[in-house]
Design a protein around this motif. Structure first.
Motif, PDB file in Angstrom:
ATOM      1  N   ILE A 131      48.535  72.374  78.433  1.00  0.00           N
ATOM      2  CA  ILE A 131      49.135  73.150  77.334  1.00  0.00           C
ATOM      3  C   ILE A 131      49.177  74.590  77.820  1.00  0.00           C
ATOM      4  O   ILE A 131      48.159  75.139  78.259  1.00  0.00           O
ATOM      5  N   THR A 132      50.370  75.186  77.778  1.00  0.00           N
ATOM      6  CA  THR A 132      50.543  76.483  78.451  1.00  0.00           C
ATOM      7  C   THR A 132      51.192  77.535  77.537  1.00  0.00           C
ATOM      8  O   THR A 132      51.860  77.192  76.567  1.00  0.00           O
TER       9      THR A 132
ATOM     10  N   TRP B 202      53.503  81.309  76.754  1.00  0.00           N
ATOM     11  CA  TRP B 202      54.870  81.782  77.003  1.00  0.00           C
ATOM     12  C   TRP B 202      54.949  82.944  77.992  1.00  0.00           C
ATOM     13  O   TRP B 202      56.035  83.309  78.421  1.00  0.00           O
TER      14      TRP B 202
ATOM     15  N   LYS C 215      52.684  70.089  77.672  1.00  0.00           N
ATOM     16  CA  LYS C 215      53.282  70.642  76.454  1.00  0.00           C
ATOM     17  C   LYS C 215      53.532  72.113  76.718  1.00  0.00           C
ATOM     18  O   LYS C 215      52.623  72.929  76.719  1.00  0.00           O
TER      19      LYS C 215
ATOM     20  N   PRO D 235      55.151  76.002  76.073  1.00  0.00           N
ATOM     21  CA  PRO D 235      55.184  76.822  74.858  1.00  0.00           C
ATOM     22  C   PRO D 235      56.520  76.672  74.130  1.00  0.00           C
ATOM     23  O   PRO D 235      57.562  76.513  74.767  1.00  0.00           O
TER      24      PRO D 235
ATOM     25  N   ALA E 135      52.732  72.210  67.790  1.00  0.00           N
ATOM     26  CA  ALA E 135      51.674  72.283  68.807  1.00  0.00           C
ATOM     27  C   ALA E 135      50.375  71.662  68.304  1.00  0.00           C
ATOM     28  O   ALA E 135      49.622  71.047  69.066  1.00  0.00           O
ATOM     29  N   LYS E 136      50.144  71.810  67.006  1.00  0.00           N
ATOM     30  CA  LYS E 136      48.881  71.354  66.439  1.00  0.00           C
ATOM     31  C   LYS E 136      48.712  69.828  66.585  1.00  0.00           C
ATOM     32  O   LYS E 136      47.702  69.349  67.093  1.00  0.00           O
TER      33      LYS E 136
ATOM     34  N   GLY F  33      49.088  68.746  70.379  1.00  0.00           N
ATOM     35  CA  GLY F  33      47.874  69.173  71.087  1.00  0.00           C
ATOM     36  C   GLY F  33      46.704  68.268  70.750  1.00  0.00           C
ATOM     37  O   GLY F  33      45.940  67.863  71.624  1.00  0.00           O
TER      38      GLY F  33
ATOM     39  N   PHE G  18      44.112  74.020  79.607  1.00  0.00           N
ATOM     40  CA  PHE G  18      44.769  74.861  78.602  1.00  0.00           C
ATOM     41  C   PHE G  18      44.742  76.319  79.037  1.00  0.00           C
ATOM     42  O   PHE G  18      43.713  76.815  79.500  1.00  0.00           O
TER      43      PHE G  18
ATOM     44  N   SER H 200      45.127  81.342  73.833  1.00  0.00           N
ATOM     45  CA  SER H 200      44.174  82.184  73.112  1.00  0.00           C
ATOM     46  C   SER H 200      42.801  81.521  73.002  1.00  0.00           C
ATOM     47  O   SER H 200      42.678  80.292  73.032  1.00  0.00           O
TER      48      SER H 200
ATOM     49  N   VAL I 258      42.515  78.976  69.943  1.00  0.00           N
ATOM     50  CA  VAL I 258      43.035  77.620  70.170  1.00  0.00           C
ATOM     51  C   VAL I 258      42.165  76.899  71.204  1.00  0.00           C
ATOM     52  O   VAL I 258      41.877  75.698  71.069  1.00  0.00           O
TER      53      VAL I 258
HETATM   54  P1  ADP Z   1      49.489  82.821  72.634  1.00  0.00           P
HETATM   55  O1  ADP Z   1      48.977  83.822  71.671  1.00  0.00           O
HETATM   56  O2  ADP Z   1      49.444  83.226  74.055  1.00  0.00           O
HETATM   57  O3  ADP Z   1      50.778  82.195  72.243  1.00  0.00           O
HETATM   58  P2  ADP Z   1      48.286  80.371  71.802  1.00  0.00           P
HETATM   59  O4  ADP Z   1      46.896  79.910  72.077  1.00  0.00           O
HETATM   60  O5  ADP Z   1      48.713  80.491  70.398  1.00  0.00           O
HETATM   61  O6  ADP Z   1      48.398  81.706  72.612  1.00  0.00           O
HETATM   62  O7  ADP Z   1      49.342  79.437  72.520  1.00  0.00           O
HETATM   63  C1  ADP Z   1      49.143  78.881  73.794  1.00  0.00           C
HETATM   64  C2  ADP Z   1      49.634  77.451  73.784  1.00  0.00           C
HETATM   65  O8  ADP Z   1      48.843  76.727  72.854  1.00  0.00           O
HETATM   66  C3  ADP Z   1      51.081  77.280  73.352  1.00  0.00           C
HETATM   67  O9  ADP Z   1      51.667  76.246  74.103  1.00  0.00           O
HETATM   68  C4  ADP Z   1      50.940  76.882  71.888  1.00  0.00           C
HETATM   69  O10 ADP Z   1      52.033  76.114  71.434  1.00  0.00           O
HETATM   70  C5  ADP Z   1      49.686  76.030  71.957  1.00  0.00           C
HETATM   71  N1  ADP Z   1      48.970  75.865  70.673  1.00  0.00           N
HETATM   72  C6  ADP Z   1      48.963  76.678  69.595  1.00  0.00           C
HETATM   73  N2  ADP Z   1      48.174  76.174  68.625  1.00  0.00           N
HETATM   74  C7  ADP Z   1      47.683  75.001  69.099  1.00  0.00           C
HETATM   75  C8  ADP Z   1      46.802  73.991  68.571  1.00  0.00           C
HETATM   76  N3  ADP Z   1      46.253  74.095  67.360  1.00  0.00           N
HETATM   77  N4  ADP Z   1      46.507  72.932  69.358  1.00  0.00           N
HETATM   78  C9  ADP Z   1      47.033  72.826  70.592  1.00  0.00           C
HETATM   79  N5  ADP Z   1      47.861  73.734  71.144  1.00  0.00           N
HETATM   80  C10 ADP Z   1      48.185  74.804  70.409  1.00  0.00           C
END
Ligand code: ADP
Length: 479
Positions: free
Chosen positions: A147-148, A150, A174, A176, A208-209, A212, A226, A229, A232
Motif C-alpha cells: 500500500i503506497t 501519492w 494498492k 494511492p 482504501a479502508k 486495505g 506500507f 501516515s 494508518v
Molecule cells: P498520506 O497522508 O501520505 O496520503 P495515508 O496514510 O493517508 O498517507 O495514505 C497512504 C496510503 O494508505 C494510500 O494508498 C491510502 O489510500 C492508504 N490508506 C488510507 N487509509 C487507509 C486504511 N484505513 N487502510 C489501508 N490503507 C489506507
C-alpha cells in the motif's frame, strides 16, 4: 496521453474494468485526466488468489531467471522515462524533469534488486552434536501486499515490488487513489517484458479502508509493506496481528536539520534547499525543523532566503520550474494553517507565506519563517509543503536535545565540519538515517527506514531483501 495511460485494474496479466470508477485530476489545472477502475473487496480477493497461484511457479524460477526479467523491466522503464515522467507530472504535479528523476530513481531499485536476487544465499552452521548438521536456507515469504502513497507514485512502488519479486514472492499493490496511473504504466511495462501473469497485480481503489483491511487480514497474504501516515500504519499493524502477517512500515517523519557554528554555511543552505524543496516539500524525509546555532543564524537565514526567493514555481510542464502545485486543497489548507498559526504565535515570515493565486489554487509560495519555537504546531507536525521553519539553539547539547524531541525517527540532517562533532552528533541522533553535510540520503544502495513511530523495517540496500525472505533451519540428524 501515451499508450502507457492505463485505467483498469491489472490482475493476472489482464486489464480488468469495473462499473464504478473514480476520477484522477491534474493538480496543476484541476482537469480530470482519467476515470480509473475502482476495485472492491471481491476484486481484491481475486487478485490475492491469482498472486497465490502465480507464486507456485515464480518461486521455483532460478534466481538468474528472476534477475533477467527484473533487468528487462528496468531497461524498459529507462527507455520510457520521458513518457512515465510526463504521466507522473500530470497526476502528481511535480515538474517533468523531477518526475523523470523519480523514474530513474524508481528504476534503480529494480536494477539493484535484480542483482540482489542472485545473492540470496544460506549458511551451514557449526554445531555441538557431531551426529547433526544444520543448514539455514532463505525462502520467499509468499504472497505480498503493498500500500503506497501519492508523493512518489513510481519509486514507492518499485521499492516494494522489486525486492519482493527478487526474493521469489508475488504481489498485490494498492496504489494511492490520487496517483494510480504511474503504477498501472509500470504494470504494462512489466507485462511487455515478460514478467509472468499474476506475479504483479495492481488494484486502484477509492475504498482504501476495505481493500486495505482485506489485504492486511487475509491469511493468504504473508507480508504487507506500507508507506504512508503513522495513523494508518498503526491501524494496519493491528490488522496484521490477526494472522501475524509480516509487516514493513515506512511512516511519517519530523526531520531535524541542524546547522552548527563550524558548518560551511553556503553549502548547508544549498543542501537544505535541495532537501526541503524536493517534491515541493512533500516527502517524509523533508527537513521539517531547521535548528540553527545562534551565532550563525543570521548568516544562514540570509543565505536561505536569497535562494528561496530565486525558486521558480509553476505547472510541472513548464521549463525550468523548481516547484509545482501541492497535491490537493487539503495539503494547501494544512500548510497555510501551520504558517498562520506560527505567525500569530510570534514567528516572522521572511518570504512567501501565501497561496500564489495567480498560478492557481494549489500553488504555495516557497516560504521562510524565523523565530519558530518547539511549542508551535509547525514544529510538531509534518509540514509537507515548501516552508522552511527556522528555530535556534545555543549549545551542541541543546541542539541535539531539540532534534530528538519528537516521537518520530526517520531522517535527520546536520551540517558541521569538526570531525569529532560529526561522530558525536551522528551517534546522538535518534533516527534511522542521518545525512551529514548532505540533504540527499535516499539511494537504492542505502537502507531506508525509521525508528520510533516512523516505522519498522528497511527498504533498499543489501538489507532490504530480507524483508521478503524467511529463514528455514534444516537440522540433519543420525549422521
Ligand atoms: P498520506 O497522508 O501520505 O496520503 P495515508 O496514510 O493517508 O498517507 O495514505 C497512504 C496510503 O494508505 C494510500 O494508498 C491510502 O489510500 C492508504 N490508506 C488510507 N487509509 C487507509 C486504511 N484505513 N487502510 C489501508 N490503507 C489506507
Amino acid at each position: 496521453m501515451s499508450s502507457l495511460t492505463k485505467k483498469d485494474c491489472f490482475i493476472e496479466g489482464h486489464w480488468v474494468p469495473t462499473d464504478k470508477r473514480f476520477s484522477v485530476t491534474n493538480p496543476a489545472t484541476g482537469e480530470v485526466i482519467a476515470e480509473v477502475a475502482d476495485a472492491d473487496e471481491d476484486l481484491t480477493q481475486r487478485a490475492i488468489n491469482v498472486a497465490e497461484t502465480a507464486l507456485k511457479s515464480w518461486r521455483k524460477k532460478t534466481a538468474r531467471e528472476r534477475a533477467m526479467l527484473l533487468r528487462k523491466w528496468y531497461e524498459s522503464m529507462m527507455d520510457n522515462k520521458q513518457a512515465l515522467g510526463e504521466l507522473m507530472s500530470a497526476e502528481q504535479g511535480k515538474p517533468v524533469a523531477e518526475a523523470i528523476g523519480e523514474v530513474e530513481y524508481g528504476a534503480s531499485f529494480v536494477d539493484w534488486f535484480a542483482g540482489e536476487a542472485e545473492r540470496i544465499d544460506g549458511d551451514i552452521l557449526p554445531n555441538a552434536d557431531s551426529s547433526k548438521r544444520v543448514m539455514v536456507t532463505k525462502e520467499p515469504v509468499g504472497v505480498c501486499a503493498a500500500i503506497t502513497p501519492w508523493n512518489f507514485p513510481n519509486a514507492m512502488i518499485t521499492r516494494k515490488i522489486a525486492p519482493a519479486l527478487a526474493a521469489g514472492c508475488t504481489i498485490v499493490v494498492k496504489p494511492p487513489q490520487l496517483t494510480p496511473l504511474s503504477s498501472l504504466a509500470l504494470a504494462q511495462l512489466a507485462s511487455e517484458v515478460g514478467i509472468p501473469d499474476g506475479v504483479i497485480n495492481i488494484i486502484p481503489t477509492s475504498d482504501a479502508k476495505s481493500v486495505g483491511k482485506r489485504l492486511a487480514t487475509s491469511p493468504q497474504v504473508r507480508k504487507l509493506s506500507f508507506t504512508g501516515s503513522t495513523g494508518v500504519g498503526k491501524i494496519l499493524m493491528q490488522q496484521c496481528s490477526e494472522h501475524v502477517t509480516k509487516l514493513s512500515l515506512e511512516l511519517g517523519g519530523n526531520a531535524p536539520f541542524l546547522v552548527f557554528d563550524d558548518a560551511d554555511i553556503e553549502q548547508a543552505a544549498e543542501q537544505l534547499i535541495a532537501c526541503k524543496f524536493r517534491n515541493g516539500g512533500q516527502t517524509c524525509v523533508s527537513a521539517n525543523r531547521i535548528l540553527v546555532q545562534q551565532s550563525v543564524a543570521e548568516k544562514f537565514t540570509d543565505a536561505v532566503v536569497s535562494k528561496v526567493k530565486a525558486l521558480k514555481v509553476g505547472p510541472g510542464t513548464e521549463e525550468n520550474v523548481d516547484l509545482g502545485p501541492l497535491i490537493d486543497q487539503d495539503a494547501v489548507d494544512k500548510v497555510q494553517r501551520l504558517v498562520l498559526a506560527a505567525k500569530s504565535d510570534g514567528a516572522t515570515i521572511e518570504t512567501g507565506g501565501s497561496v500564489m493565486t495567480e498560478l492557481g489554487d494549489l500553488f504555495y509560495a516557497p516560504t521562510v519563517i524565523t523565530g519558530v519555537t518547539e511549542e508551535m504546531d509547525i514544529s510538531e507536525e509534518e509540514i509537507f509543503g515548501p516552508v522552511v521553519a527556522i528555530n535556534t539553539f545555543e549549545t551542541e547539547e541543546e541542539g541535539i536535545e531539540k532534534a530528538n524531541n519528537t516521537p518520530f525517527g526517520l531522517a535527520s540532517y546536520f551540517a558541521a565540519k569538526d570531525t569529532a562533532r560529526i561522530f558525536r552528533v551522528s551517534e546522538a541522533l535518534e533516527y534511522g538515517m542521518v545525512g551529514v553535510n548532505t540533504g540527499g540520503i535516499s539511494h537504492a544502495y542505502n537502507p531506508f527506514g525509521g525508528i520510533k513511530e516512523s516505522g519498522v523495517g528497511r527498504e533498499g540496500s543489501k538489507y532490504g531483501i530480507d524483508e521478503y525472505l524467511e529463514l528455514k533451519t534444516v537440522t540433519l540428524g543420525g549422521l
